[in-house]
Design a protein around this motif. Structure first.
Motif, PDB file in Angstrom:
ATOM      1  N   THR A  83      -2.996   6.176   4.915  1.00 32.17           N
ATOM      2  CA  THR A  83      -3.098   4.811   4.291  1.00 32.17           C
ATOM      3  C   THR A  83      -3.051   3.690   5.564  1.00 32.17           C
ATOM      4  O   THR A  83      -4.166   2.988   5.505  1.00 32.17           O
ATOM      5  CB  THR A  83      -2.219   4.435   2.958  1.00 32.17           C
ATOM      6  OG1 THR A  83      -2.307   5.227   2.018  1.00 32.17           O
ATOM      7  CG2 THR A  83      -2.434   2.965   2.798  1.00 32.17           C
TER       8      THR A  83
ATOM      9  N   GLN B 103      -8.208   5.152  -8.689  1.00 33.17           N
ATOM     10  CA  GLN B 103      -6.842   4.932  -8.333  1.00 33.17           C
ATOM     11  C   GLN B 103      -5.731   6.165  -9.045  1.00 33.17           C
ATOM     12  O   GLN B 103      -6.258   6.631 -10.036  1.00 33.17           O
ATOM     13  CB  GLN B 103      -6.474   3.539  -8.892  1.00 33.17           C
ATOM     14  CG  GLN B 103      -7.162   2.354  -8.320  1.00 33.17           C
ATOM     15  CD  GLN B 103      -8.466   2.099  -8.902  1.00 33.17           C
ATOM     16  OE1 GLN B 103      -8.929   2.920  -9.972  1.00 33.17           O
ATOM     17  NE2 GLN B 103      -9.064   1.178  -8.234  1.00 33.17           N
TER      18      GLN B 103
ATOM     19  N   ALA C 299       0.837  -1.310   0.117  1.00 38.61           N
ATOM     20  CA  ALA C 299       0.035   0.094   0.086  1.00 38.61           C
ATOM     21  C   ALA C 299       0.737   1.360   0.170  1.00 38.61           C
ATOM     22  O   ALA C 299       1.669   1.366   0.739  1.00 38.61           O
ATOM     23  CB  ALA C 299      -0.985  -0.093   1.184  1.00 38.61           C
TER      24      ALA C 299
ATOM     25  N   HIS D  30      -2.754  -6.071  -4.547  1.00 43.48           N
ATOM     26  CA  HIS D  30      -2.444  -4.584  -4.540  1.00 43.48           C
ATOM     27  C   HIS D  30      -3.544  -3.922  -3.717  1.00 43.48           C
ATOM     28  O   HIS D  30      -4.597  -4.264  -3.814  1.00 43.48           O
ATOM     29  CB  HIS D  30      -2.188  -3.802  -5.682  1.00 43.48           C
ATOM     30  CG  HIS D  30      -0.794  -4.509  -6.465  1.00 43.48           C
ATOM     31  ND1 HIS D  30      -0.484  -3.902  -7.585  1.00 43.48           N
ATOM     32  CD2 HIS D  30       0.041  -5.453  -6.006  1.00 43.48           C
ATOM     33  CE1 HIS D  30       0.690  -4.633  -7.972  1.00 43.48           C
ATOM     34  NE2 HIS D  30       0.943  -5.209  -7.029  1.00 43.48           N
ATOM     35  N   GLY D  31      -2.951  -2.950  -2.945  1.00 45.35           N
ATOM     36  CA  GLY D  31      -3.990  -1.958  -2.173  1.00 45.35           C
ATOM     37  C   GLY D  31      -4.858  -1.145  -2.556  1.00 45.35           C
ATOM     38  O   GLY D  31      -5.515  -0.420  -2.228  1.00 45.35           O
ATOM     39  N   ASP D  32      -4.673  -0.946  -4.067  1.00 42.29           N
ATOM     40  CA  ASP D  32      -5.382   0.114  -4.819  1.00 42.29           C
ATOM     41  C   ASP D  32      -6.711  -0.207  -5.290  1.00 42.29           C
ATOM     42  O   ASP D  32      -7.390   0.406  -6.257  1.00 42.29           O
ATOM     43  CB  ASP D  32      -4.336   0.785  -5.950  1.00 42.29           C
ATOM     44  CG  ASP D  32      -4.121  -0.558  -6.772  1.00 42.29           C
ATOM     45  OD1 ASP D  32      -4.501  -1.605  -6.971  1.00 42.29           O
ATOM     46  OD2 ASP D  32      -3.409  -0.172  -7.848  1.00 42.29           O
TER      47      ASP D  32
ATOM     48  N   ASP E   1       2.710  -0.578   4.557  1.00 38.38           N
ATOM     49  CA  ASP E   1       2.875   0.542   4.058  1.00 38.38           C
ATOM     50  C   ASP E   1       4.091   1.018   3.891  1.00 38.38           C
ATOM     51  O   ASP E   1       4.956   0.901   4.593  1.00 38.38           O
ATOM     52  CB  ASP E   1       2.042   1.272   5.177  1.00 38.38           C
ATOM     53  CG  ASP E   1       1.999   2.982   4.588  1.00 38.38           C
ATOM     54  OD1 ASP E   1       1.549   3.282   3.493  1.00 38.38           O
ATOM     55  OD2 ASP E   1       2.774   3.716   5.411  1.00 38.38           O
TER      56      ASP E   1
ATOM     57  N   ALA F 113      -6.306   1.661   7.003  1.00 38.80           N
ATOM     58  CA  ALA F 113      -6.283   0.158   6.977  1.00 38.80           C
ATOM     59  C   ALA F 113      -6.581  -0.432   8.425  1.00 38.80           C
ATOM     60  O   ALA F 113      -7.464  -1.081   8.674  1.00 38.80           O
ATOM     61  CB  ALA F 113      -5.090  -0.274   6.407  1.00 38.80           C
TER      62      ALA F 113
ATOM     63  N   SER G 156       3.932   5.810   3.151  1.00 39.01           N
ATOM     64  CA  SER G 156       2.803   6.734   2.525  1.00 39.01           C
ATOM     65  C   SER G 156       2.915   8.152   3.093  1.00 39.01           C
ATOM     66  O   SER G 156       2.833   8.275   4.489  1.00 39.01           O
ATOM     67  CB  SER G 156       1.459   5.911   2.422  1.00 39.01           C
ATOM     68  OG  SER G 156       1.548   4.866   1.950  1.00 39.01           O
TER      69      SER G 156
ATOM     70  N   VAL H 241      -0.901  -5.798   5.731  1.00 36.88           N
ATOM     71  CA  VAL H 241      -0.926  -4.530   4.994  1.00 36.88           C
ATOM     72  C   VAL H 241       0.361  -3.918   5.209  1.00 36.88           C
ATOM     73  O   VAL H 241       0.968  -3.479   6.372  1.00 36.88           O
ATOM     74  CB  VAL H 241      -1.908  -3.349   5.212  1.00 36.88           C
ATOM     75  CG1 VAL H 241      -1.680  -2.199   4.632  1.00 36.88           C
ATOM     76  CG2 VAL H 241      -3.392  -4.008   5.237  1.00 36.88           C
TER      77      VAL H 241
ATOM     78  N   VAL I 179      -7.854   1.278   0.057  1.00 40.25           N
ATOM     79  CA  VAL I 179      -7.337   0.073   0.849  1.00 40.25           C
ATOM     80  C   VAL I 179      -8.512  -0.532   1.645  1.00 40.25           C
ATOM     81  O   VAL I 179      -8.475  -1.828   1.954  1.00 40.25           O
ATOM     82  CB  VAL I 179      -5.922   0.553   1.599  1.00 40.25           C
ATOM     83  CG1 VAL I 179      -6.279   1.361   2.860  1.00 40.25           C
ATOM     84  CG2 VAL I 179      -5.452  -0.866   2.082  1.00 40.25           C
TER      85      VAL I 179
ATOM     86  N   CYS J 298      -3.010   5.100  -0.916  1.00 40.03           N
ATOM     87  CA  CYS J 298      -4.186   4.690  -1.122  1.00 40.03           C
ATOM     88  C   CYS J 298      -5.274   4.302  -0.015  1.00 40.03           C
ATOM     89  O   CYS J 298      -5.935   3.352   0.088  1.00 40.03           O
ATOM     90  CB  CYS J 298      -3.940   3.138  -1.993  1.00 40.03           C
ATOM     91  SG  CYS J 298      -3.240   2.020  -0.952  1.00 40.03           S
TER      92      CYS J 298
END
Length: 283
Positions: free
Chosen positions: A48, A217, A12, A99-101, A41, A52, A44, A39, A19, A15
């Motif tokens: 994000t 996205q 991530a 993917h987290g998007d 990260d 999550a 970021s 998750v 997410v 996002c």
């Protein structure tokens, strides 16, 4: 036979709004197969990871969940390396990359798990460009470009390649214990080199169709620069094969792709998942 422990790794970066939707994909049909969701990260600049963690705590209390923050900005490939290392050290059998998007959907993997496809191969790769796949909101130009690159990589690898790097893949970790991919690129091209490395190592690779959508996205890809870099990597592999894969392909070397567990929730054992793991017919 021993349980097959599956770790779902969600890389991530920037996002926060997507997410949480990715985590909502973990309905009963998915959780019955999954041991833990992590998750990762990659530093970021937005919230994000907080988004999550808050969503998992409030909406998915039964999910075994880890919120992880990288110690440095390792890139997408570097986050993969951190997740592979963690999964292997913690004794997981499989790593799923989602993917987290919120472009791919992990529920597309469930039929493959039910068929036991993951036990027959080393890499089970989601593909956006094979029969049965569905593209939503994906431009014609990008679709054409991906198909051309798939053909080029297929010609060099000598295998039919349907996707160079979608947002949903699954790996049997026994094939990745020696961390030979440590010097692979840390950026978005990691998946391309990883796929070539798998074929060169004689690993069993299979593709399966997935759905893919583009809505809100934010892309971090500079298309033309990325295209030329990918061609350069393919050319290097075509000429030098194994010697190319052993070269340092990272822009910045890291000794260890480390991070911190910011949040952990143990969740609750799902009876449906327990039944899947203990059914000898599925082992």
């Amino acid at each position: 036979m021993a349980d097959q422990r599956i770790l779902v790794f969600i890389p991530a970066y920037r996002c926060a709004s997507q997410v949480t939707r990715v985590l909502d994909q973990f309905d009963d049909s998915v959780r019955r197969w999954v041991d833990t969701v992590i998750v990762v990260d990659n530093r970021s600049p937005d919230n994000t990871l907080d988004a999550a963690i808050g969503h998992a705590r409030a909406r998915l209390p039964s999910l075994r969940f880890i919120g992880w923050r990288n110690d440095d900005n390792y890139g997408l490939g570097g986050s993969h390396k951190a997740a592979f290392r963690y999964a292997i050290e913690q004794g997981f059998d499989y790593l799923v990359v989602l993917h987290g998007d919120d472009q791919a959907d992990i529920r597309d993997l469930v039929p493959e798990l039910e068929r036991g496809s993951h036990r027959e191969v080393d890499c089970l790769m989601g593909a956006r460009f094979m029969p049965g796949s569905r593209l939503i909101g994906y431009s014609f130009v990008r679709t054409l470009g991906n198909r051309v690159y798939n053909l080029l990589f297929s010609a060099v690898a000598g295998r039919r390649i349907y996707d160079l790097g979608s947002g949903l893949n699954m790996y049997r970790l026994a094939a990745f214990q020696d961390f030979y991919y440590k010097t692979f690129p840390d950026d978005l091209t990691f998946n391309y080199v990883m796929l070539l490395g798998s074929y060169h190592a004689g690993q069993r690779v299979r593709f399966f169709p997935i759905s893919w959508r583009e809505e809100d996205q934010v892309s971090n890809v500079r298309l033309f620069r990325q295209a030329f870099k990918v061609l350069s990597l393919l050319g290097g592999f075509m000429v030098r094969r194994g010697a190319f894969l052993r070269e340092p392909l990272r822009a910045r070397p890291f000794e260890r792709y480390s991070g911190q567990i910011v949040y952990r929730q143990e969740g609750q054992q799902d009876p449906a998942r327990q039944e899947v793991q203990q059914d000898p017919a599925r082992q």
